[in-house]
Scaffold this motif. Structure first.
Motif, PDB file in Angstrom:
ATOM      1  N   ASN A 139      -9.205 -52.388 -82.281  1.00 26.91           N
ATOM      2  CA  ASN A 139      -7.795 -52.067 -82.092  1.00 26.91           C
ATOM      3  C   ASN A 139      -7.046 -53.303 -81.594  1.00 26.91           C
ATOM      4  OD1 ASN A 139      -8.165 -49.241 -82.747  1.00 26.91           O
ATOM      5  ND2 ASN A 139      -9.223 -49.087 -80.784  1.00 26.91           N
ATOM      6  N   VAL A 140      -6.513 -54.044 -82.558  1.00 29.61           N
ATOM      7  CA  VAL A 140      -5.849 -55.312 -82.274  1.00 29.61           C
ATOM      8  C   VAL A 140      -4.603 -55.072 -81.413  1.00 29.61           C
ATOM      9  CG1 VAL A 140      -4.732 -57.307 -83.326  1.00 29.61           C
ATOM     10  CG2 VAL A 140      -6.719 -56.256 -84.438  1.00 29.61           C
ATOM     11  N   PHE A 141      -4.492 -55.831 -80.340  1.00 29.60           N
ATOM     12  CA  PHE A 141      -3.376 -55.796 -79.388  1.00 29.60           C
ATOM     13  C   PHE A 141      -3.358 -54.552 -78.491  1.00 29.60           C
ATOM     14  CE2 PHE A 141      -1.199 -57.902 -83.217  1.00 29.60           C
ATOM     15  CZ  PHE A 141      -1.639 -59.159 -82.885  1.00 29.60           C
ATOM     16  N   MET A 142      -4.320 -53.642 -78.623  1.00 30.17           N
ATOM     17  CA  MET A 142      -4.318 -52.425 -77.808  1.00 30.17           C
ATOM     18  C   MET A 142      -4.789 -52.741 -76.393  1.00 30.17           C
ATOM     19  SD  MET A 142      -5.913 -48.735 -78.798  1.00 30.17           S
ATOM     20  CE  MET A 142      -5.563 -47.260 -77.839  1.00 30.17           C
ATOM     21  N   ASN A 143      -4.149 -52.139 -75.414  1.00 30.80           N
ATOM     22  CA  ASN A 143      -4.386 -52.433 -74.002  1.00 30.80           C
ATOM     23  C   ASN A 143      -5.016 -51.216 -73.329  1.00 30.80           C
ATOM     24  OD1 ASN A 143      -4.311 -53.485 -71.411  1.00 30.80           O
ATOM     25  ND2 ASN A 143      -2.110 -53.161 -71.149  1.00 30.80           N
ATOM     26  N   GLU A 155      -2.494 -48.239 -71.964  1.00 27.94           N
ATOM     27  CA  GLU A 155      -1.263 -48.818 -71.451  1.00 27.94           C
ATOM     28  C   GLU A 155      -0.507 -49.517 -72.584  1.00 27.94           C
ATOM     29  OE1 GLU A 155      -0.415 -48.149 -68.448  1.00 27.94           O
ATOM     30  OE2 GLU A 155      -2.347 -47.322 -67.778  1.00 27.94           O
ATOM     31  N   PRO A 156       0.777 -49.792 -72.406  1.00 28.59           N
ATOM     32  CA  PRO A 156       1.522 -50.502 -73.449  1.00 28.59           C
ATOM     33  C   PRO A 156       0.890 -51.860 -73.744  1.00 28.59           C
ATOM     34  CG  PRO A 156       3.032 -49.545 -71.851  1.00 28.59           C
ATOM     35  CD  PRO A 156       1.651 -49.385 -71.293  1.00 28.59           C
ATOM     36  N   PRO A 157       0.889 -52.281 -74.996  1.00 23.89           N
ATOM     37  CA  PRO A 157       0.355 -53.603 -75.325  1.00 23.89           C
ATOM     38  C   PRO A 157       1.105 -54.710 -74.588  1.00 23.89           C
ATOM     39  CG  PRO A 157       0.680 -52.296 -77.310  1.00 23.89           C
ATOM     40  CD  PRO A 157       1.332 -51.544 -76.190  1.00 23.89           C
ATOM     41  N   VAL A 158       0.398 -55.804 -74.329  1.00 19.47           N
ATOM     42  CA  VAL A 158       1.026 -56.956 -73.689  1.00 19.47           C
ATOM     43  C   VAL A 158       1.515 -57.965 -74.723  1.00 19.47           C
ATOM     44  CG1 VAL A 158      -0.328 -56.678 -71.590  1.00 19.47           C
ATOM     45  CG2 VAL A 158      -1.174 -58.180 -73.406  1.00 19.47           C
TER      46      VAL A 158
END
Length: 204
Positions: A139-143, A155-158
Motif C-alpha cells: 500500500n504505497v503512501f499508506m500510513n 492515519e492520513p498519508p504523509v
C-alpha cells in the motif's frame, strides 16, 4: 493494459489499472495532489500463481519499513521489485486491500464500494489472476503506525503533492495499481494517482 513508456498516466479516483513491465523497467508512482494511497499487487507474467508476498518480503528484508533499497518478494522467494527512490518512506504492507466487506464493516453509514480489491480483481483478471488469489497489497503512501502494544491505526498519508516512489522490475511483471477507495486511508478524500513506466536503461 500495455502502458506507453515514458508517458505519465493517471488513475482516476477509486479506480485501478494493470501495467505490464519487462525486467529492468522502472515504474514511478506519483501522488499528484498529496495524501492519497495506491495499492500495488505484482504478478509474474510467466505464471500468475507467482505473486507478491508481504510475509516473504518481511522475512528476507528483515524489516517492515520498506523504502529505498528494499526489495518486494514473491511467494516463491524471488525478488519482484526493488525500490530505487522514495521521497516519502512511509508505506504499509500489513493491511489487505479494501473491499465491499471492508466498507460494510468500517463504514456502515457510507455507500458501499467494491474498493481496491474489486478494482484489482477487474484489472488483473485478463492475466489469469482470480479474486481469491489477490494477496495483501503493498500500500504505497499508506500510513499505518504500529504501537508498542501491537495495536495499529490507519492515519492520513504523509505524502505531499508530487511525492513519488520509483521501483525497478526484477522480472517480467504485471502490476495492478489503484487510487485507493477507503475513507480512512486517504484522510477522508479521494484523489487520483499518477504513474510512469520507463524502459530498462541501456548497458551501453
Amino acid at each position: 493494459m500495455i502502458t506507453e513508456n515514458g508517458k505519465t498516466q493517471r488513475i482516476e479516483p477509486r479506480s485501478g489499472v494493470a501495467v505490464e513491465l519487462n525486467e529492468g523497467d522502472y515504474l514511478t508512482i506519483f501522488d499528484p495532489e498529496g495524501m492519497q494511497v495506491s495499492d500495488l499487487v505484482a504478478v509474474a507474467r510467466h505464471d500468475a500463481r507467482e505473486i507478491i508476498s508481504n510475509g516473504r518480503t518481511f522475512d528476507y528484508e528483515e524489516t517492515t519499513r520498506l523504502t529505498s533499497g528494499s526489495r518486494l518478494w514473491s511467494n516463491r522467494s524471488n525478488p519482484m521489485l526493488r525500490i530505487v527512490e522514495d521521497t516519502v518512506g512511509t508505506h504499509d504492507f500489513l493491511l489487505t486491500p479494501c473491499s465491499k466487506a471492508t466498507f460494510e464493516h468500517f463504514y456502515p453509514d457510507q455507500p458501499v464500494h467494491r474498493g481496491c480489491f474489486g478494482n484489482l480483481a477487474e484489472a488483473l483478471a485478463p492475466y489469469g489472476v482470480e479474486p481469491d488469489a489477490i494477496p495483501t497489497a503493498f500500500n504505497v503512501f499508506m500510513n499505518v503506525p504500529l504501537k508498542a502494544d501491537g495495536s495499529l491505526s490507519v492515519e492520513p498519508p504523509v505524502s505531499k503533492p508530487g511525492d513519488f516512489i520509483r521501483l525497478r522490475a526484477e522480472m517480467d511483471l504485471v502490476v495492478g495499481l489503484t487510487a485507493c477507495s477507503a475513507y480512512a486511508s486517504n484522510g477522508g478524500s479521494f484523489k487520483p494517482i499518477d504513474y510512469r513506466v520507463d524502459p530498462a536503461e541501456s548497458d551501453g
